[in-house]
Write a protein that holds these residues in place. Sequence first.
Motif, PDB file in Angstrom:
ATOM      1  N   PRO A 375     -43.467  24.353  37.014  1.00 25.29           N
ATOM      2  CA  PRO A 375     -43.699  24.594  38.537  1.00 25.29           C
ATOM      3  C   PRO A 375     -44.315  25.902  38.928  1.00 25.29           C
ATOM      4  N   GLU A 376     -45.038  25.984  39.662  1.00 24.07           N
ATOM      5  CA  GLU A 376     -46.040  27.378  40.169  1.00 24.07           C
ATOM      6  C   GLU A 376     -44.970  28.415  40.448  1.00 24.07           C
ATOM      7  N   ALA A 392     -37.771  22.020  33.553  1.00 21.96           N
ATOM      8  CA  ALA A 392     -39.016  21.406  33.112  1.00 21.96           C
ATOM      9  C   ALA A 392     -39.468  21.256  31.645  1.00 21.96           C
TER      10      ALA A 392
END
Length: 438
Positions: A375-376, A392
């Motif tokens: 995720p950014e 993640a």
Amino acid sequence: MRFDRLFPQTIFWRLAWLTAIALFISVAFAVSLFSYNRQQMIAAQVSEQVSEVLADLEGQLDDMSPAERDEWLAINHRPYAPHLVSMGTAEAPPSAAPRSQQTRAIAEALRQRLVGVGEVREEREPKRQLWVKVSMLGQPWWLVIPLGRFKSDPFWTLGASVVVFALAALAVAALSAWRLNQPLRDLRVAANQLGRGERPRALPETGPLEVRDLSASFNRMLADLETNERERNVMLAGISHDLRTPLARLKLGIEMMRDDSLRAGMDEDVEDIERILGQFVDFVRGMGTEEAVEGDPAELARGVVARYARMGQQIELHLSDDLPLLRLRPLALRRALVNLIDNALRYGAAPWSLTVQREADKLCFVVRDHGPGIPEAQQQEARKPFHRLDTARRADGGSGLGLAIVDRIALSHGGELCLCNASDGGLSATLAVPLETE
């Protein structure tokens, strides 16, 4: 708008500008003081001359009859020489005529020196003269005093003196600022080297007292860091030796086990321990004493990919045609690429690829996978030591040091590590180093 942006940002230019401003103020004050003193001196000389002329005229006209006075005044009425004129003459300049600062100073000096001095007027054309209203022998007169003899000194002499003085002062100030700034520049370079993990040389302890103290403090810090590093390496060697020996015995014991269901899990646990121990050693060791050497990044990438091919892992390799030779730390850079590919294999999905390409003034090593990505909002956190992205990534024996090691190696080369999610899925990790890497 921030006013601090209008000022120079370096110590050298700040000192130069402050010196220039102080010099301008001091020169302006000196010139003003010189002009004022000169005006006062001329005013005193003129008032003294007027006093002597009045005394001489009064002595000559005192015993004359009115007719003799008029005849004498007509004979001695010489243009542009001190002389008396009757009050009713039309030659007098108008009372509203502007007066210069020098004329005002002369008028003030006359009133302080002589009694009976009245209005003072100035005539500028065709020649500069001073008309002073005086009272003599019981009646008012105009005393005309030419001022042509009080010419100013040539301006170029004063201007040349100011310019020479200013240039000399600025040269001395610039030299002083440069000598003060040189140790600070050396300190900045050494601090940047230390931040990249390099070992800078000790700074010369020269210059002003404050700069010498700063350099001495930095040198003491370098000595303390070297001592800590030696102690850390000794401790690290001991830990590595003491742990690998029992791990080897564990692996031997596992091979002798008859229960295959337990053997596979224990083998995996031992491999995780060895991998985590290796990452701890790599992270604490940093760059070690490896020096930068000129190498071929294409050959380095081929060697890394060939290693995974021998293990049965297919990594696509893409090399640009214009890859230059540059100075690198090959062992450290190989360790960084291995960490990136290991992360891609462990957390991503096929196909995997390694691309080496030139972009402007940088050389980029790009490791690409097609997994879930990061995720950014968590990409910056992923670089931190021991930070795990459990949402993640699968928790399968990693230590959270892989990206931290790569980030440290990138900084040691003067480059950076960039993470971004690809538009078609997966993570793209780019290790960029400048082409002028030392």
